[in-house]
Design an enzyme around this catalytic site. Structure first.
Site, mmCIF file in Angstrom:
data_model
loop_
_atom_site.group_PDB
_atom_site.id
_atom_site.type_symbol
_atom_site.label_atom_id
_atom_site.label_comp_id
_atom_site.label_asym_id
_atom_site.label_seq_id
_atom_site.Cartn_x
_atom_site.Cartn_y
_atom_site.Cartn_z
ATOM 1 N N LYS A 143 0.905 -1.274 -0.059
ATOM 2 C CA LYS A 143 0.249 0.024 -0.060
ATOM 3 C C LYS A 143 0.867 1.318 0.169
ATOM 4 O O LYS A 143 0.583 2.347 -0.685
ATOM 5 C CB LYS A 143 -1.049 -0.071 1.347
ATOM 6 N N CYS A 159 -2.965 11.383 1.736
ATOM 7 C CA CYS A 159 -2.252 10.123 1.525
ATOM 8 C C CYS A 159 -1.172 10.081 0.714
ATOM 9 O O CYS A 159 -0.044 9.879 1.402
ATOM 10 C CB CYS A 159 -3.149 9.389 0.367
HETATM 11 N N1 SAJ Z 1 -1.341 15.145 -8.627
HETATM 12 C C1 SAJ Z 1 -0.375 15.916 -9.498
HETATM 13 N N2 SAJ Z 1 -0.112 15.399 -10.603
HETATM 14 C C2 SAJ Z 1 -0.789 13.925 -11.276
HETATM 15 C C3 SAJ Z 1 -1.705 13.458 -10.210
HETATM 16 C C4 SAJ Z 1 -1.820 14.061 -9.095
HETATM 17 O O1 SAJ Z 1 0.106 16.759 -9.152
HETATM 18 O O2 SAJ Z 1 -0.646 13.731 -12.251
HETATM 19 C C5 SAJ Z 1 -1.600 15.495 -7.061
HETATM 20 C C6 SAJ Z 1 -2.976 16.119 -6.816
HETATM 21 O O3 SAJ Z 1 -3.469 17.116 -7.444
HETATM 22 C C7 SAJ Z 1 -3.199 15.835 -5.615
HETATM 23 C C8 SAJ Z 1 -2.135 14.743 -5.180
HETATM 24 O O4 SAJ Z 1 -1.246 14.535 -6.209
HETATM 25 O O5 SAJ Z 1 -2.677 17.172 -4.925
HETATM 26 C C9 SAJ Z 1 -2.737 13.343 -4.788
HETATM 27 O O6 SAJ Z 1 -3.715 12.971 -5.878
HETATM 28 P P1 SAJ Z 1 -4.195 11.788 -6.256
HETATM 29 O O7 SAJ Z 1 -5.339 11.827 -7.222
HETATM 30 O O8 SAJ Z 1 -3.003 11.323 -7.109
HETATM 31 O O9 SAJ Z 1 -4.258 10.606 -4.966
HETATM 32 P P2 SAJ Z 1 -5.325 10.624 -3.447
HETATM 33 O O10 SAJ Z 1 -4.267 11.107 -2.537
HETATM 34 O O11 SAJ Z 1 -6.597 11.309 -4.036
HETATM 35 O O12 SAJ Z 1 -5.469 9.114 -3.505
HETATM 36 C C10 SAJ Z 1 -4.305 8.230 -3.659
HETATM 37 C C11 SAJ Z 1 -4.612 7.055 -4.424
HETATM 38 N N3 SAJ Z 1 -3.543 6.482 -4.915
HETATM 39 C C12 SAJ Z 1 -3.132 6.025 -6.068
HETATM 40 O O13 SAJ Z 1 -3.383 6.526 -6.816
HETATM 41 C C13 SAJ Z 1 -1.617 5.231 -5.972
HETATM 42 C C14 SAJ Z 1 -5.722 6.337 -4.049
HETATM 43 O O14 SAJ Z 1 -5.730 5.192 -4.788
HETATM 44 C C15 SAJ Z 1 -5.431 5.596 -2.652
HETATM 45 O O15 SAJ Z 1 -6.565 5.108 -1.957
HETATM 46 C C16 SAJ Z 1 -5.289 6.988 -1.553
HETATM 47 O O16 SAJ Z 1 -4.123 7.867 -2.101
HETATM 48 C C17 SAJ Z 1 -5.055 6.615 -0.219
HETATM 49 O O17 SAJ Z 1 -6.208 6.718 0.421
HETATM 50 O O18 SAJ Z 1 -4.131 6.202 0.068
#
Ligand code: SAJ
Length: 416
Positions: free
Chosen positions: A216, A270
């Site tokens: 995870k 996360c």
């Molecule tokens: N972000 C970027 N660039 C990207 C993608 C995301 O800057 O290309 C930023 C987003 O704007 C945000 C942050 O990253 O600030 C995180 O957003 P996210 O959509 O990547 O992830 P979370 O935190 O909403 O959810 C993640 C997910 N993990 C993965 O995709 C590996 C989700 O599946 C998990 O369940 C969750 O963390 C968790 O609870 O751990």
């Protein structure tokens, strides 16, 4: 005994409440346990206490059907799912994981345990936390046997089944995502598997608890490292005067290259947090993971410097700050780089700030106390001479290009 007629979900937050509601929807009697009276009251009134697509209707349905009931007190059940927060103490490199909510949940549920019970940890946790939870349970219940003592013959089964759902798509992902089922023994894993089979449509893969814990953390660290790569490239492109978005579109044409998007920084509870759990247990080995975190944490300062530079060219800078959420189309402001950027711009008095965030009704206290106010999108665009796009909410994308024509635009998401 593989039947689960009654389960208890401890912690009714972003993960616990949807999980409880989905089990309830599938016919299981679910008791939701939380330490916050307001959360318990709101859920018992048939409402979630945070925004998430389709959760309102589901919670109303299962509460009205008498399948989900929230309470402050622990009650006996066939299985207990622990879904409490695992925050960080401190910031950056000094940050240490805080597993006290899990320890407290274990102490709270121990008196209710009966032979045959299953205890599952869903919270994202540093490696070794499931064993720590089991140790607390064993300490408090010397009359029962646990897998660390009796292996396959234990009376209580313990497993780590980490949540992996994406905020914004929780109800779809909680059912359809593949699941990792990490048992402290084979029997623990099999029993946890039969519980998740009630709701899971995706593949459920069985392993041990420590592997599940690191798997995870690895998923989120992988995403963080990939975003850090994109953010580093955005600094390189800035210096070289190359459009980062055009460049990435070209590089991603390669069939084996899939670089994520740069942005104003990485937020949420996360991805901005979990990689530190790996650094905490392995400070000497986790060099890339640490560096990625530091790169992503430094991105807000780069954005602030850009705004400062642009604002300096204006006589009276009026800056529309679009979005506060940690990512698009959610109301969640936790660890949001947009909040940090707006707060620092206000403290520096870079100009008049017009904050726009359609997903919230009230500013968070750290911005409210700086005298900022929420503004309407169209009004802010009209009045601003500098437009700073921090979050790519859908509602920001349909903008009239003519309105932006004579303004400085800083688009941190490559959305326009
Ligand atoms: N972000 C970027 N660039 C990207 C993608 C995301 O800057 O290309 C930023 C987003 O704007 C945000 C942050 O990253 O600030 C995180 O957003 P996210 O959509 O990547 O992830 P979370 O935190 O909403 O959810 C993640 C997910 N993990 C993965 O995709 C590996 C989700 O599946 C998990 O369940 C969750 O963390 C968790 O609870 O751990």
């Amino acid at each position: 005994m593989d039947s689960f007629s009654r389960i208890a979900v401890m912690g009714l937050g972003y993960i616990g409440l949807p999980t409880a509601a989905v089990f309830a929807e599938n016919g299981v009697e679910v008791i939701g346990i939380d330490i916050v009276p307001h959360v318990v009251e709101t859920i018992n009134a048939g409402r979630p206490h945070f925004g998430e697509p389709n959760l309102d209707a589901l919670v109303r349905r299962v509460v009205e059907a008498g399948k989900l009931r929230a309470t402050l007190e622990i009650e006996p059940a066939d299985a207990f799912i622990v879904a409490v927060p695992t925050p960080l103490h401190g910031h950056g490199e000094c940050a240490t994981p805080d597993i006290s909510y899990i320890e407290n949940a274990a102490r709270a549920l121990a008196p209710a345990l009966r032979p045959g019970n299953l205890v599952i940890l869903e919270s994202t946790s540093p490696v070794g936390t499931t064993e720590r939870m089991a140790a607390i349970l064993a300490e408090m219940r010397p009359d029962l046997s646990f897998p660390q003592q009796k292996g396959e013959l234990a009376q209580i089964q313990v497993a780590h089944c980490p949540e992996r759902v994406l905020p914004g798509s929780i109800l779809e992902e909680v059912v359809n995502n593949p699941r990792v089922i990490g048992g402290m023994s084979r029997k623990c894993a099999q029993r946890a598997l039969s519980l998740y089979k009630i709701v899971a449509r995706g593949e459920c893969r069985v392993t041990n608890a420590r592997t599940a814990e690191l798997a995870k953390l690895t998923e989120n660290a992988y995403r963080d490292v990939n975003i850090a790569f994109a953010n580093e490239l955005s600094l390189i492109c800035d210096k070289l005067r190359i459009n980062i978005w055009d460049m990435l579109a070209m590089a991603n044409l390669h069939p084996r290259v899939q670089i994520l998007s740069p942005g104003p920084g990485v937020g949420g509870h996360c991805i901005a947090v979990d990689p530190w759990f790996i650094v905490a247990t392995n400070p000497n080995e986790a060099k890339l993971i640490r560096t990625a975190r530091l790169i992503n944490d430094s991105k807000p300062d780069f954005v602030i410097a850009k705004v400062r530079e642009r604002a300096a060219a204006l006589k009276r800078p009026v800056i529309a700050c679009l979005g506060l959420a940690y990512k698009k189309d959610v109301d969640d402001l936790r660890e949001s780089p947009a909040v940090e950027i707006v707060r620092k711009l206000a403290l520096e008095a870079v100009g008049e700030l017009l904050v726009v965030e359609p997903y919230i009704g009230r500013l968070p206290p750290e911005l409210d106390e700086l005298g900022l106010a929420l503004h309407d999108f169209d009004e802010a665009l009209e009045r601003a001479n500098l437009v700073l796009l921090l979050v790519d909410h859908m509602s920001f994308l349909q903008v009239d290009r003519d309105v932006l024509k004579d303004k400085f635009v800083i688009d941190t998401r490559g959305a326009w």
